[in-house]
Design an enzyme around this catalytic site. Structure first.
Site, short mmCIF file in Angstrom:
data_model
loop_
_atom_site.label_atom_id
_atom_site.label_comp_id
_atom_site.label_asym_id
_atom_site.label_seq_id
_atom_site.Cartn_x
_atom_site.Cartn_y
_atom_site.Cartn_z
N GLY A 227 0.82 -1.21 0.00
CA GLY A 227 0.00 0.00 0.00
C GLY A 227 0.85 1.25 0.00
O GLY A 227 1.99 1.25 -0.49
N SER A 228 0.33 2.31 0.57
CA SER A 228 0.99 3.61 0.51
C SER A 228 2.11 3.73 1.52
O SER A 228 2.15 3.03 2.54
CB SER A 228 -0.03 4.72 0.77
OG SER A 228 -0.42 4.73 2.13
N GLU A 247 5.65 -3.37 0.74
CA GLU A 247 5.76 -2.94 -0.65
C GLU A 247 4.97 -1.65 -0.76
O GLU A 247 3.75 -1.65 -0.74
CB GLU A 247 5.21 -4.02 -1.59
CG GLU A 247 5.69 -3.87 -3.03
CD GLU A 247 4.88 -2.85 -3.80
OE1 GLU A 247 5.30 -1.67 -3.85
OE2 GLU A 247 3.83 -3.21 -4.33
N LEU A 248 5.70 -0.52 -0.86
CA LEU A 248 5.09 0.79 -0.63
C LEU A 248 5.01 1.68 -1.89
O LEU A 248 4.87 2.87 -1.79
CB LEU A 248 5.85 1.53 0.47
CG LEU A 248 5.95 0.79 1.80
CD1 LEU A 248 6.73 1.61 2.81
CD2 LEU A 248 4.57 0.44 2.34
N CYS A 281 1.57 0.16 -8.67
CA CYS A 281 2.78 0.59 -7.95
C CYS A 281 3.93 0.90 -8.90
O CYS A 281 4.74 1.78 -8.62
CB CYS A 281 3.22 -0.49 -6.96
SG CYS A 281 2.03 -0.82 -5.66
N GLU A 376 3.84 9.52 -5.17
CA GLU A 376 3.22 8.52 -6.02
C GLU A 376 1.84 9.03 -6.44
O GLU A 376 0.94 9.18 -5.62
CB GLU A 376 3.08 7.19 -5.27
CG GLU A 376 2.50 6.08 -6.12
CD GLU A 376 2.43 4.75 -5.38
OE1 GLU A 376 2.70 3.71 -6.01
OE2 GLU A 376 2.12 4.76 -4.18
#
Length: 474
Positions: A227-228, A247-248, A281, A376
Site C-alpha cells: 500500500g501507501s 511494498e510501498l 505501484c 506517487e
C-alpha cells in the site's frame, strides 16, 4: 447486489455494520459485506495461533495439492472473478482477465515452491573450532501471518501473500482494502473448497482499528503489507518485534535513450503509464527522453494517447477505465492544477470526464518539487522531461525517495549496464516498461519503496524461520 459475510477462522460471520462496495464507473453500489471489528481480529488471531500445528503438520505434497486444486478452481471460475474485478476495482475487462490469469500462475508457483522448502549443509569445520562437527539448517513455518492488501489487485496481491505463506505451512489472516473486499471473500470460498484448513484462514474487511489490532498482536509473527508509504510508516510503528514485509509503491521512471527503438518504446510507454488508470505501484510516472528525440517522441506519444478509448470498463474496446473513487479523482485533478499553476504544460488529456474518469494526461515542464514528480500519483498521467546524458537521467531517477523499478530503452549494451549499476531501485528492465512483473520474480524496492521481496520463492524466506542444527561427531 451481492452481500457477503466475512470469514473468521472456520465460520462465516455477519455483522450489523456493513461496508458498501461502489462500482467506480457508475458510482452505484454493487454489493456490501459485513464489517469486522477489532474484537473479531483478536479472535481470528487466537484461532490462527491454535491452528499453527494443523497447518505445519501438512506435508509439502499436501500443501502443493491444495494450492494446485485452488488454481484449477480459479481457472474454472475465471469469468466470475473477472466480472467482480471490473465491478469492484473498476478495471477494464481486459485488465481483469490478465489479473485472474496471473493469480492462477501465482497459485501454481506457490504450489511448486511448497515442494522446495528445504535447507542447506554448511561446513562447520571451516571455523577453527569446528573440527568433528557437522552442520545444516532447515526452514520451519514462522507462525501467524497477517496480510494487508490494496484495492488495485484484490485477487493477485492477496494470493502473493496467502499462497506462499500457506505453502510454507502458516495460517493467514487477510485484511483486504475496504474498497474491494468482495473478491478476497470469494477467494476465501475457493480456498476452502480446495482444502485449505478452515481455522488457518480469516478474511476480515474492516477499518484501521482492525488493521491495528492485527499488526500489534504479540501472537502474530509476520506482517506483510502492500500500500501507501504513509500507511506503511504507520504499520512500522505498530508491529514491534516481528517480521515486516512492505511494498510501498513508487513514482517509476522510464528512460528512452536516443538510440532506442522508438516504436517499441512507445508501446511500452502507453501501456506502462495508463493501464488500470495508472493505479499500479510500478506505473510509469516519470518519462525521461533524450533531448535529441524529445520532440519526435512527444508527438508520437500524444497521437497514441488520443487513440486510447476511455469509458465503460466492461466494454471489450475500453483501454482506460475509471480511478477508484471520486475522492481520488479530486485529489489527482488538484495535483494537476497545482502543477499548472507552477508552470507545467498539459500536452494531452488531464481533463475531468464523467464519474471517476480522467482523460490520460501527458504533462511537461513540471517542477521537480511538484507532487507529480516527488510523490506517487497513482493516476492516469505521466510527467515527460528531457535529459542531456545518461548520468543526468540516472541522477533524476535516483533523486526520488522511492526505488521500485525503472525501465530503460537503449540498444547499447555497455550503456544498459551503466544504468543497471548506478540506478538505485529493486528492478531495472532493459527495453521494457518498469510496469512489467512476472509473478515468480523477486519483486520489491529500495528506499521508501519497501522492505523484503515478493514472488513465491522469495516471499517464503520471510514466512519461514531458519533452524540451525549442529552434530558433534568427534
Amino acid at each position: 447486489m451481492l452481500y457477503m459475510d466475512f470469514f473468521l477462522g472456520g465460520k462465516w460471520v455477519s455483522s450489523e455494520d456493513k461496508l458498501q462496495v461502489i462500482h467506480p464507473y457508475t458510482n452505484e453500489p454493487v454489493g456490501a459485506v459485513s464489517k469486522a471489528s477489532a474484537l473479531d481480529a483478536k479472535e481470528a488471531i487466537e484461532i490462527a495461533y491454535e491452528a499453527q500445528e494443523e497447518v505445519s503438520s501438512l506435508t509439502s505434497f499436501e500443501r502443493y495439492e491444495i494450492l494446485m486444486r485452488a488454481s484449477s478452481l480459479l481457472k474454472s471460475r475465471a469469468e466470475e472473478f473477472e466480472r467482480m474485478l471490473v465491478l469492484e476495482a473498476g478495471k477494464t475487462i481486459k485488465e481483469a482477465r490478465t489479473e485472474v490469469s496471473r493469480a492462477i500462475q501465482t497459485l501454481i508457483f506457490s504450489a511448486e515452491e511448497a515442494k522446495r522448502i528445504g535447507g542447506e549443509v554448511f561446513p562447520v569445520d571451516a571455523h577453527p573450532n569446528g573440527r568433528g562437527k557437522f552442520g545444516f539448517y532447515i526452514r520451519e513455518p514462522a507462525g501467524v501471518v497477517v496480510a494487508i492488501t490494496p484495492f488495485n489487485f484484490p485477487l493477485n496481491l492477496s494470493l502473493h501473500k496467502l499462497a506462499p505463506a500457506f505453502a510454507a505451512g502458516n495460517p493467514v489472516i487477510l485484511k483486504p482494502s475496504e474498497k474491494t473486499p468482495i473478491t478476497p471473500l470469494m477467494l476465501a470460498e475457493l480456498l476452502l473448497e480446495a482444502g485449505f484448513p478452515p481455522k488457518a484462514l480469516s478474511v476480515l474487511p474492516g477499518d484501521a482499528e482492525v488493521g491495528k489490532a492485527l499488526t500489534k498482536s504479540e501472537l502474530v509473527r509476520v506482517v506483510s503489507f502492500t500500500g501507501s508509504k504513509k500507511i506503511g510508516e504507520m504499520i512500522s510503528s505498530q508491529v514491534g518485534i516481528k517480521r515486516l514485509v512492505l511494498e510501498l509503491g513508487s513514482n517509476s521512471a522510464l528512460i528512452i535513450h536516443k538510440d532506442a527503438n522508438l516504436k517499441k518504446a512507445l508501446k511500452s510507454a502507453v501501456l506502462g503509464s495508463y493501464a488500470i488508470a495508472g493505479q499500479v505501484c510500478i506505473s510509469i510516472q516519470r518519462l525521461l527522453v533524450h533531448e535529441e528525440i524529445y520532440g519526435e517522441f512527444s508527438q508520437m506519444l500524444k497521437k497514441a494517447i488520443k487513440e486510447l478509448k476511455i469509458g465503460d470498463p466492461m466494454s471489450e474496446s475500453t483501454d482506460v477505465g475509471p480511478v477508484i473513487s471520486l475522492s481520488e479523482k479530486a485529489r489527482i485533478l488538484d495535483w494537476i492544477e497545482s502543477a499548472k499553476s507552477e508552470g507545467a504544460k498539459i500536452l494531452q488529456g488531464g481533463e475531468s470526464l464523467e464519474g471517476c474518469l480522467i482523460s490520460p494526461a501527458l504533462i511537461a515542464d513540471v517542477s521537480q518539487n511538484s507532487p507529480l514528480v516527488r510523490e506517487e500519483a497513482f493516476a492516469p498521467l505521466v510527467v515527460m522531461m528531457p535529459y542531456k546524458d545518461p548520468d543526468e537521467a540516472i541522477s533524476i531517477v535516483n533523486s526520488s525517495s522511492y526505488g521500485l523499478q525503472t525501465g530503460i530503452f537503449t540498444n547499447d549494451l555497455s550503456l544498459a549496464w551503466h544504468f543497471i549499476k548506478n540506478i538505485k531501485c529493486g528492478g531495472v528492465l532493459i527495453n521494457e516498461s518498469p510496469s512489467f512483473r512476472a509473478d515468480h520474480m523477486p519483486y520489491g524496492g529500495y528506499k521508501m519503496s519497501g522492505i523484503g521481496r515478493e514472488g513465491p520463492r522469495f516471499a517464503i524466506q520471510d514466512y519461514t524461520e531458519i533452524k540451525t542444527v549442529i552434530f558433534d561427531l568427534s
